[in-house]
Design a protein around this motif. Sequence first.
Motif, PDB file in Angstrom:
ATOM      1  N   MET A   1      -3.319   0.964   9.946  1.00 46.34           N
ATOM      2  CA  MET A   1      -3.924   1.543   8.747  1.00 46.34           C
ATOM      3  C   MET A   1      -4.020   3.051   8.920  1.00 46.34           C
ATOM      4  N   SER A   2      -4.036   3.757   7.783  1.00 43.61           N
ATOM      5  CA  SER A   2      -4.128   5.211   7.822  1.00 43.61           C
ATOM      6  C   SER A   2      -5.264   5.681   6.920  1.00 43.61           C
ATOM      7  N   PHE A   3      -5.831   6.825   7.279  1.00 50.32           N
ATOM      8  CA  PHE A   3      -6.949   7.390   6.525  1.00 50.32           C
ATOM      9  C   PHE A   3      -6.601   8.816   6.107  1.00 50.32           C
ATOM     10  N   GLN A   4      -7.206   9.236   5.007  1.00 49.10           N
ATOM     11  CA  GLN A   4      -6.968  10.581   4.510  1.00 49.10           C
ATOM     12  C   GLN A   4      -8.263  11.137   3.926  1.00 49.10           C
ATOM     13  N   LYS A   5      -8.490  12.429   4.128  1.00 47.82           N
ATOM     14  CA  LYS A   5      -9.680  13.056   3.562  1.00 47.82           C
ATOM     15  C   LYS A   5      -9.434  13.334   2.083  1.00 47.82           C
ATOM     16  N   ILE A   6     -10.291  12.777   1.228  1.00 48.65           N
ATOM     17  CA  ILE A   6     -10.126  12.837  -0.221  1.00 48.65           C
ATOM     18  C   ILE A   6     -11.356  13.478  -0.848  1.00 48.65           C
ATOM     19  N   THR A   7     -11.134  14.294  -1.868  1.00 53.21           N
ATOM     20  CA  THR A   7     -12.238  14.852  -2.649  1.00 53.21           C
ATOM     21  C   THR A   7     -12.728  13.790  -3.621  1.00 53.21           C
ATOM     22  N   VAL A   8     -14.008  13.438  -3.523  1.00 53.19           N
ATOM     23  CA  VAL A   8     -14.577  12.351  -4.314  1.00 53.19           C
ATOM     24  C   VAL A   8     -15.714  12.906  -5.169  1.00 53.19           C
ATOM     25  N   ARG A   9     -15.564  12.763  -6.475  1.00 52.75           N
ATOM     26  CA  ARG A   9     -16.569  13.277  -7.403  1.00 52.75           C
ATOM     27  C   ARG A   9     -17.651  12.232  -7.666  1.00 52.75           C
ATOM     28  N   PRO A  10     -18.852  12.665  -8.054  1.00 53.55           N
ATOM     29  CA  PRO A  10     -19.937  11.716  -8.322  1.00 53.55           C
ATOM     30  C   PRO A  10     -19.791  11.068  -9.695  1.00 53.55           C
ATOM     31  N   ILE A  11     -20.224   9.835  -9.810  1.00 52.94           N
ATOM     32  CA  ILE A  11     -20.299   9.193 -11.119  1.00 52.94           C
ATOM     33  C   ILE A  11     -21.567   9.656 -11.834  1.00 52.94           C
ATOM     34  N   HIS A  12     -22.668   9.762 -11.100  1.00 52.72           N
ATOM     35  CA  HIS A  12     -23.929  10.207 -11.689  1.00 52.72           C
ATOM     36  C   HIS A  12     -24.034  11.732 -11.619  1.00 52.72           C
ATOM     37  N   GLN A  13     -24.451  12.328 -12.696  1.00 54.54           N
ATOM     38  CA  GLN A  13     -24.616  13.778 -12.739  1.00 54.54           C
ATOM     39  C   GLN A  13     -25.716  14.219 -11.766  1.00 54.54           C
ATOM     40  N   GLY A  14     -25.545  15.401 -11.229  1.00 52.20           N
ATOM     41  CA  GLY A  14     -26.540  15.963 -10.328  1.00 52.20           C
ATOM     42  C   GLY A  14     -26.292  15.658  -8.869  1.00 52.20           C
ATOM     43  N   GLN A  15     -25.319  14.780  -8.591  1.00 57.13           N
ATOM     44  CA  GLN A  15     -24.991  14.466  -7.203  1.00 57.13           C
ATOM     45  C   GLN A  15     -23.778  15.292  -6.774  1.00 57.13           C
ATOM     46  N   PRO A  16     -23.621  15.526  -5.501  1.00 56.13           N
ATOM     47  CA  PRO A  16     -22.580  16.446  -5.040  1.00 56.13           C
ATOM     48  C   PRO A  16     -21.181  15.812  -4.993  1.00 56.13           C
ATOM     49  N   THR A  17     -20.187  16.660  -5.069  1.00 55.17           N
ATOM     50  CA  THR A  17     -18.812  16.248  -4.773  1.00 55.17           C
ATOM     51  C   THR A  17     -18.665  16.178  -3.253  1.00 55.17           C
ATOM     52  N   LEU A  18     -18.012  15.114  -2.751  1.00 60.30           N
ATOM     53  CA  LEU A  18     -17.936  14.889  -1.310  1.00 60.30           C
ATOM     54  C   LEU A  18     -16.487  14.897  -0.824  1.00 60.30           C
ATOM     55  N   GLU A  19     -16.316  15.259   0.417  1.00 59.94           N
ATOM     56  CA  GLU A  19     -15.025  15.120   1.094  1.00 59.94           C
ATOM     57  C   GLU A  19     -15.154  13.923   2.039  1.00 59.94           C
ATOM     58  N   LEU A  20     -14.469  12.813   1.707  1.00 60.81           N
ATOM     59  CA  LEU A  20     -14.635  11.576   2.457  1.00 60.81           C
ATOM     60  C   LEU A  20     -13.315  11.104   3.042  1.00 60.81           C
ATOM     61  N   LEU A  21     -13.429  10.428   4.154  1.00 59.66           N
ATOM     62  CA  LEU A  21     -12.249   9.896   4.833  1.00 59.66           C
ATOM     63  C   LEU A  21     -12.021   8.469   4.329  1.00 59.66           C
ATOM     64  N   LEU A  22     -10.971   8.277   3.512  1.00 59.75           N
ATOM     65  CA  LEU A  22     -10.703   6.984   2.883  1.00 59.75           C
ATOM     66  C   LEU A  22      -9.471   6.322   3.501  1.00 59.75           C
ATOM     67  N   GLU A  23      -9.532   5.001   3.608  1.00 57.67           N
ATOM     68  CA  GLU A  23      -8.350   4.244   3.996  1.00 57.67           C
ATOM     69  C   GLU A  23      -7.348   4.271   2.845  1.00 57.67           C
ATOM     70  N   ILE A  24      -6.083   4.535   3.145  1.00 61.94           N
ATOM     71  CA  ILE A  24      -5.035   4.621   2.136  1.00 61.94           C
ATOM     72  C   ILE A  24      -4.326   3.268   2.024  1.00 61.94           C
ATOM     73  N   PRO A  25      -4.092   2.754   0.810  1.00 62.65           N
ATOM     74  CA  PRO A  25      -3.379   1.478   0.658  1.00 62.65           C
ATOM     75  C   PRO A  25      -2.001   1.539   1.309  1.00 62.65           C
ATOM     76  N   LYS A  26      -1.633   0.462   2.016  1.00 58.23           N
ATOM     77  CA  LYS A  26      -0.315   0.408   2.636  1.00 58.23           C
ATOM     78  C   LYS A  26       0.782   0.286   1.592  1.00 58.23           C
ATOM     79  N   SER A  27       0.478  -0.439   0.508  1.00 58.12           N
ATOM     80  CA  SER A  27       1.455  -0.653  -0.553  1.00 58.12           C
ATOM     81  C   SER A  27       0.719  -0.965  -1.839  1.00 58.12           C
ATOM     82  N   CYS A  28       1.435  -0.909  -2.933  1.00 60.24           N
ATOM     83  CA  CYS A  28       0.860  -1.217  -4.242  1.00 60.24           C
ATOM     84  C   CYS A  28       0.527  -2.711  -4.305  1.00 60.24           C
TER      85      CYS A  28
END
Length: 243
Positions: A1-28
């Motif tokens: 498996m591989s991971f990548q740092k992704i910019t993740v925006r909040p769904i709820h207003q007032g919360q911060p945008t985060l840089e998170l390490l997400l697992e990347i899908p191997k295939s569709c």
Amino acid sequence: MSFQKITVRPIHQGQPTLELLLEIPKSCPICDTGNVSSPVNAFHLFDDTSCMFDVYAEYYCPKCNQLYLVRSYNTQPVDLGYPLRISSYSHNNYDNILEISDEISNVSSEFPEIYSQALESERKGLNQLTGIGLRKALEYLVKDYSIYKYPDKESEIRKATLANCINNYIDSERIKDLATACAWLGNDETHYERKHKDYNVGDIKMFLKALVAFVEYDILADKAKEFISSSHAKQQNVPDSQR
């Protein structure tokens, strides 16, 4: 498996945008072949009470031209350096869902349920189990169809291996070819070493869909033949003056 740092925006207003390490899908999860390394959009849903959050990332597959959603979860209180694993997939693609006719269900009553569960595992992101499930569905369909064609050989067919069953009890060359292709690729899904590395679960689904269609056509052809024979016999008993 591989991971990548992704910019993740909040769904709820007032919360911060985060840089998170997400697992990347191997295939569709739709075609099982295409893949992209970065999501189109990514949002986090933060729970203030538990300090845990889920991430929902939307991916586009250039191979099948479809969008799918990947849900990831964290198992630790907020830790931006902790990798988030994929928990499930969802998509609105129904092209690979095969509607099972009454003709198939009447011949192989277990096949529809096994097939449905195999695809459900794929929709839940359990891709390692999908091919195994399709391989089991194939064996039920082939053996039940063989028993339908050779009811006096039922005991032998039940004990036969799938390969022997295909070779000895299927007369149609097209059905035999499709069943063989599904069996070979299905076996790859159950073994440690793959023999056919250029093929995958998407090909099994494609071949199995065609196999089901040919089996259904053959059953319907048998019904048509029975109808013609029955009607012809009835006409033979009708006096010429009434025809």
